[in-house]
Design an enzyme around this catalytic site. Sequence first.
Site, short mmCIF file in Angstrom:
data_model
loop_
_atom_site.label_atom_id
_atom_site.label_comp_id
_atom_site.label_asym_id
_atom_site.label_seq_id
_atom_site.Cartn_x
_atom_site.Cartn_y
_atom_site.Cartn_z
N GLU A 1 13.95 38.42 50.61
CA GLU A 1 13.05 38.85 49.54
C GLU A 1 13.47 38.29 48.17
OE1 GLU A 1 12.73 43.10 49.65
OE2 GLU A 1 12.03 43.15 51.71
N GLU B 1 10.31 44.21 58.84
CA GLU B 1 10.67 45.59 58.47
C GLU B 1 9.45 46.48 58.72
OE1 GLU B 1 12.47 46.05 54.64
OE2 GLU B 1 13.85 44.37 54.93
#
Length: 809
Positions: free
Chosen positions: A176, A344
């Site tokens: 990220e 996720e």
Amino acid sequence: MEFKFTEDNFKLGAEDTYLYSGEVHYFRIRPENWAAHLKKAKAANLNTVSTYIPWDWHEYEEGKFDFSGHTNPQRNLLGFIELCRKNGLQLIVKPGPYILAEYMDHGIPQWLLSTHPEILSLNREGKPFGHARVTLMHPTYLKYARLWYDKILEIVKNNSVNKPGGIIISMQVCNEIGVFTWLDKEADYNPVALDCYRKFLSEKYKKINRLNALYRTKYKSFSSVVPPSGSISRLTELAADLDWHMFWRSYYAMYLEYLMKEASKRGVAVPFTHNLPGWVWGRAVEFPLNVTMYQDVAKMYPKIILAVDHIPENVSYRNFHDASIIQQFTRAMQGNRGPTFVAEMQAGTREHTVVTYPDELELFYKSALAYGAAGMNFYMFSQGKNPKGKSAVGPTFYWQTPLDYEGKESPLYPVIRRFGKLASSFGALACRAKAESKVALAFYKPYYSTELVNSYDFAKLGLSYNPKVIRDSVFYEGMAKVLKMLNCDYDIIDLEITKPKDLSKYKQVWAISLEYMDAETQKLLANYAVSGGHLVMLPRVPKYDLSLRPCEIVKQTLKLGEAEDVSPRMPTVEFFDVKEISVLNPVQVFNEANTEPVAVLADDSVCGFIKHFGPASGGGWALVLGTAFGYSTEENIDAYSRILKMDDIRGNAASTNGKLIVQEFFGDGHAFLFVANYYRTPESGHVTFIDPVSRAEKKMPYGGEMTVPPLTGLIIPIGVQVKDSRAAGAKIVFSTSQILSAFEKGGSIYMELHGQPKSDGELTVALKKRPKQVFADGKKLEFSYRSGEVIVSFKHSDEGPVLLKINLG
């Protein structure tokens, strides 16, 4: 053995496989409990576990590494890998350098940050941020990252699945990396990052006078260019701002490509992934912006695939469309290539203030699979406790997870286990099935380049709307949501990489357009309409290119006239025959000859029309609307449906109950039907779908209406052959219950069916011959056999799934 990804799924060796994983952080669990957690992961039908490998944790002092646990048993990464192997689990590794994961300083060693503060990112004032943001391309940071890679990637290489006995199937490269820019709304002003920015400009413009002519500046050289900041109030500033955003997209790609090359040099040969953020408080409206931040990374496919997060928190009608939209956005960015992987998938919660519910999450998991997720990693599968001094948010990491810290099962655990049976039986097939869409919703990435903008002064810019309002309220929460509510099949496409031949397969293309759009994209849309396509364009016809120079290809090609901006005090329109639709100000009004008005203001001014291009163009037309509306009233749904009715566009699946979401996805001679109830009340009705072979419309159930319990979804195989049923040729016609497994063994067909206790179920199976007997949990059932189909009615058990046995005789 080789693990790889294809255009739409994963393969282990020659076999299609559904990647079913759970996040287990060995460094947050006592080593004596590792085996228990992994054993229960396997029992929950997981085939993989995933873990971060914190750089800070293993290089505890500069140049001192521990992977065997000699300084702390929770550093025994090698032992954890061996336990995964013994439990028959594959492994996804995430060695950073950045891991985030609410770990102190995002996993960057504290000794590195204290001895080399020059690697820290800086804000506009030249001061470090309040957290450990580092300058990704800083040579000192990269030097130490390479030394970390020297050690950790030797372990990754030696335990990779392409080695004898290896279990590591994939490696996530960093994590990220754009999240800080998005959350801080500020870029990195470290001199190293600014040097990269100026090099980017130099490569784009070649000569400084070209940049000065566009920016209306007087820079002597590229080395003196200053990034834009503050309010954007001139078109020349907007041009510079777009360059600033495009630079960061190239910068992220530069960094990840660097890390991948370093990993490959060290012998890592498993597929690479990178995870994308974007959820805020249970909504993914900001996710498309985050996806576009990685547009240059997406171009590197198949070297790397972009993986998504799913954090819905509480699932309802408010966010039911989020999973499908962001999965489609991500695939569109990669040119609809590569499998969708949910790196996720929410299982529990990071915030103790949030309460999640197993039934809601199970519905969400099914929606992700239905809309093409080829794999998912439950985050977190196991709760953890942070090592002392290594937490960014507190001692406990995640709550309400399938397994708690001690390995005790929560109410979510049986959901993971049950869904695992479904994924194992049908996941690899279901994720490859595709909707047969007649509509494309087209997004344009430059409208999402706003993560660094403080504010726009639209009056001074001469622009009508904030791009965020249009992309979020009109596109995402308007068009995309309403079409899902109408059970209309659609694709989401990236206009900048879509080819004319790809566009031509759609009956309608709905495009958000503002005043600026590059020439090639304008040409693509205009040619689609004059070549027989049906184009819906709103809320503006472009008049500039991305350099903010005049460019009116759409207007010229479609031969459109001039428009005038008006701002009614209460802007409402009649759209087709739908009255009092609230719209955005300002509104463009038109005086177009030889067109069909479709939207008028209260004073009868025309603000929307359809222009037909005649038989010579193949019946093409363009619907131009000089304003926009989202979704807040029932009339908005009616208004959007009027556009679909122009071409009699309907979904392949439908229900007599408008509250049920239904969609059909087609494979080779088979299909999967997704039926979902996002309400908190039971909803009943019949469902119609298309037989994937005969293409005839069929109704289910044959008997009375089916009832879908609250917050429940079904993924129903249609025409899918029962496993190992070659002689009998058994195929599933439909089921009103969730089929978890279906196989033939010893002259009988076995099916495991899950549904609400005591509820009725109906199963229909195509068989060449009438079966001898049918049993449910050992009890003989009545059944009917007609037209080559066995029809069985039964009741669900209080004690779990029903095991149905069909004796073939």
